[in-house]
Design a protein around this motif. Structure first.
Motif, PDB file in Angstrom:
ATOM      1  N   GLY A   4      55.508   7.036  73.667  1.00 52.88           N
ATOM      2  CA  GLY A   4      56.867   7.489  73.988  1.00 52.88           C
ATOM      3  C   GLY A   4      57.195   7.466  75.463  1.00 52.88           C
ATOM      4  O   GLY A   4      57.088   6.444  76.132  1.00 52.88           O
ATOM      5  N   ALA A   5      57.610   8.628  75.970  1.00 55.19           N
ATOM      6  CA  ALA A   5      58.051   8.746  77.364  1.00 55.19           C
ATOM      7  C   ALA A   5      56.890   9.006  78.319  1.00 55.19           C
ATOM      8  O   ALA A   5      57.057   9.648  79.352  1.00 55.19           O
ATOM      9  N   GLY A   6      55.697   8.516  77.951  1.00 54.88           N
ATOM     10  CA  GLY A   6      54.535   8.661  78.832  1.00 54.88           C
ATOM     11  C   GLY A   6      53.587   9.758  78.412  1.00 54.88           C
ATOM     12  O   GLY A   6      52.866  10.319  79.245  1.00 54.88           O
ATOM     13  N   ASN A   7      53.558  10.057  77.134  1.00 53.23           N
ATOM     14  CA  ASN A   7      52.748  11.170  76.633  1.00 53.23           C
ATOM     15  C   ASN A   7      51.350  10.720  76.225  1.00 53.23           C
ATOM     16  O   ASN A   7      51.143   9.584  75.809  1.00 53.23           O
ATOM     17  N   PHE A  38      39.676  14.238  78.073  1.00 56.25           N
ATOM     18  CA  PHE A  38      40.492  13.105  78.498  1.00 56.25           C
ATOM     19  C   PHE A  38      41.026  13.329  79.922  1.00 56.25           C
ATOM     20  O   PHE A  38      40.954  12.438  80.776  1.00 56.25           O
ATOM     21  N   THR A  39      41.534  14.517  80.169  1.00 53.37           N
ATOM     22  CA  THR A  39      42.032  14.847  81.508  1.00 53.37           C
ATOM     23  C   THR A  39      40.912  14.766  82.535  1.00 53.37           C
ATOM     24  O   THR A  39      41.111  14.285  83.659  1.00 53.37           O
ATOM     25  N   GLU A  40      39.740  15.232  82.153  1.00 57.49           N
ATOM     26  CA  GLU A  40      38.582  15.216  83.070  1.00 57.49           C
ATOM     27  C   GLU A  40      38.180  13.776  83.428  1.00 57.49           C
ATOM     28  O   GLU A  40      37.896  13.473  84.599  1.00 57.49           O
ATOM     29  N   ILE A  41      38.173  12.887  82.435  1.00 63.88           N
ATOM     30  CA  ILE A  41      37.819  11.479  82.693  1.00 63.88           C
ATOM     31  C   ILE A  41      38.838  10.828  83.617  1.00 63.88           C
ATOM     32  O   ILE A  41      38.485  10.110  84.557  1.00 63.88           O
ATOM     33  N   VAL A  78      58.699   5.670  81.183  1.00 63.90           N
ATOM     34  CA  VAL A  78      57.863   6.856  81.358  1.00 63.90           C
ATOM     35  C   VAL A  78      58.615   7.930  82.142  1.00 63.90           C
ATOM     36  O   VAL A  78      59.220   7.635  83.177  1.00 63.90           O
ATOM     37  N   MET A  79      58.580   9.138  81.642  1.00 59.38           N
ATOM     38  CA  MET A  79      59.154  10.298  82.342  1.00 59.38           C
ATOM     39  C   MET A  79      58.109  11.407  82.308  1.00 59.38           C
ATOM     40  O   MET A  79      58.193  12.325  81.487  1.00 59.38           O
ATOM     41  N   SER A 111      52.677  15.379  78.786  1.00 62.94           N
ATOM     42  CA  SER A 111      52.478  14.485  79.930  1.00 62.94           C
ATOM     43  C   SER A 111      52.360  15.230  81.249  1.00 62.94           C
ATOM     44  O   SER A 111      52.105  14.625  82.288  1.00 62.94           O
ATOM     45  N   VAL A 112      52.516  16.545  81.203  1.00 58.70           N
ATOM     46  CA  VAL A 112      52.415  17.355  82.425  1.00 58.70           C
ATOM     47  C   VAL A 112      51.033  17.207  83.059  1.00 58.70           C
ATOM     48  O   VAL A 112      50.891  17.071  84.277  1.00 58.70           O
TER      49      VAL A 112
END
Length: 343
Positions: free
Chosen positions: A251-254, A261-264, A286-287, A294-295
């Motif tokens: 979608g909008a960059g999600n 995943f964030t750690e990698i 992408v937003m 997506s934050v």
């Protein structure tokens, strides 16, 4: 003062458009482009001079690579002063990648470089090759007040002219094989050849053509899907010579919000490897931060690809890595339009 007849150079790299059928064996084989006016006598009616050149060993579009991108660019550079427009014939499967790359390789371009090809061979009874080729040459020849109307890299296919770095191939079956979902067509061919002039790039002719030759950066595309595993992502992003990542998100960059995943991603970015967020959707962009999913990408330092295509993102990433862009400037430059590739 009369306008001089434009000189157009056809560059054939390979692909379906340059094939004819051997009716004895039923196999496709390349034909000699020096005799193209014999195969397409309509070219003699065009108000331009046509020269041809071809790769000594034409390649399938699946074998296209930065090495061949550079060969195309160097042919254009070698004839840039005495040729008014260029038509590049390649296979359609990687045409959006190749034409996007050329838009970034050719710095300060002020002449038309028009890519085209076909879904059916030039010798086929129902071929789309003739119309695509004839009109691409007309686009490259089109002038107004002695100046080229198109002054950028374009892609012409099935009655429509697109900005090359805005295109994606969307069909292997239909003649209308390409789409530019996030940018208007630059022109359209009907009874008349009409240009959408407000959307065309106007080049600065005072700057000389330059080639960005360092295009061999090691980048990869990581497409997310439900159930993608930690071990696979970790393995891929731990590749020892990796220099940049295109992350195809939803979608909008999600993206998934799993801690691993964030750690990698954070570890990858901390190594100085830029990660570009590009949507899997054909249209839109992408937003990051618009949705909660997506934050975490934004906080981690993932770069927004906005409405850039994946094909163009690959080329732009290679350009900025090849220029040894400092990390402090990298995000700003990637999120800034350089060749009209994003809004």
């Amino acid at each position: 003062m009369e306008n001089k007849v434009p000189d157009i150079l056809l560059i054939y790299t390979g692909g379906t458009i340059g094939m004819v059928k051997d009716y004895k064996s039923n196999a496709l084989k390349p034909f000699d482009f020096e005799n193209i006016k014999v195969k397409i006598p309509e070219l003699k009616l065009l108000d331009c001079k046509i020269e041809t050149t071809a790769f000594p060993n034409p390649i399938d579009s699946s074998d296209m690579s930065p090495e061949y991108w550079m060969k195309i660019a160097e042919i254009i550079e070698s004839r840039y002063e005495d040729i008014d427009g260029f038509v590049v014939l390649t296979g359609t499967d990687t045409m959006s990648y190749t034409s996007s790359a050329l838009s970034f390789i050719l710095e300060n371009l002020s002449k038309p470089v028009i890519f085209t090809g076909s879904q059916l061979p030039i010798g086929d009874l129902r071929t789309d090759a003739k119309e695509n080729l004839i009109t691409a040459i007309q686009v490259a020849s089109a002038q107004q007040n002695g100046q080229a109307i198109v002054q950028e890299v374009g892609l012409y296919f099935e009655y429509k002219l697109y900005r090359a770095n805005r295109t994606t191939k969307v069909s292997s079956e239909q003649f209308e094989a390409f789409e530019s979902a996030n940018y208007p067509n630059l022109g359209e061919s009907g009874v008349h050849l009409n240009f959408n002039e407000p959307w065309l790039i106007r080049a600065d002719k005072s700057k000389p053509l330059m080639l960005n030759k360092n295009f061999d950066a090691k980048v990869l595309i990581l497409k997310l899907f439900p159930g993608i595993s930690e071990s696979i992502v970790r393995h891929i992003l731990n590749c020892p010579d990796l220099e940049g990542v295109i992350l195809e998100t939803y979608g909008a960059g999600n993206a998934l919000t799993a801690e691993w995943f964030t750690e990698i991603l954070s570890t990858t970015i901390d190594k100085g490897i830029p990660v570009i967020n590009v949507t899997q959707c054909v249209s839109g962009g992408v937003m990051m931060g618009h949705y909660e999913s997506s934050v975490h990408l934004k906080k981690t330092g993932v770069i927004s690809g906005k409405d850039i295509t994946t094909e163009s993102a690959v080329a732009k990433l290679k350009l900025l890595l090849g220029k040894k862009t400092p990390s402090k400037k990298f995000k700003i430059l990637f999120e800034t339009p350089l060749r009209g590739e994003m809004n």
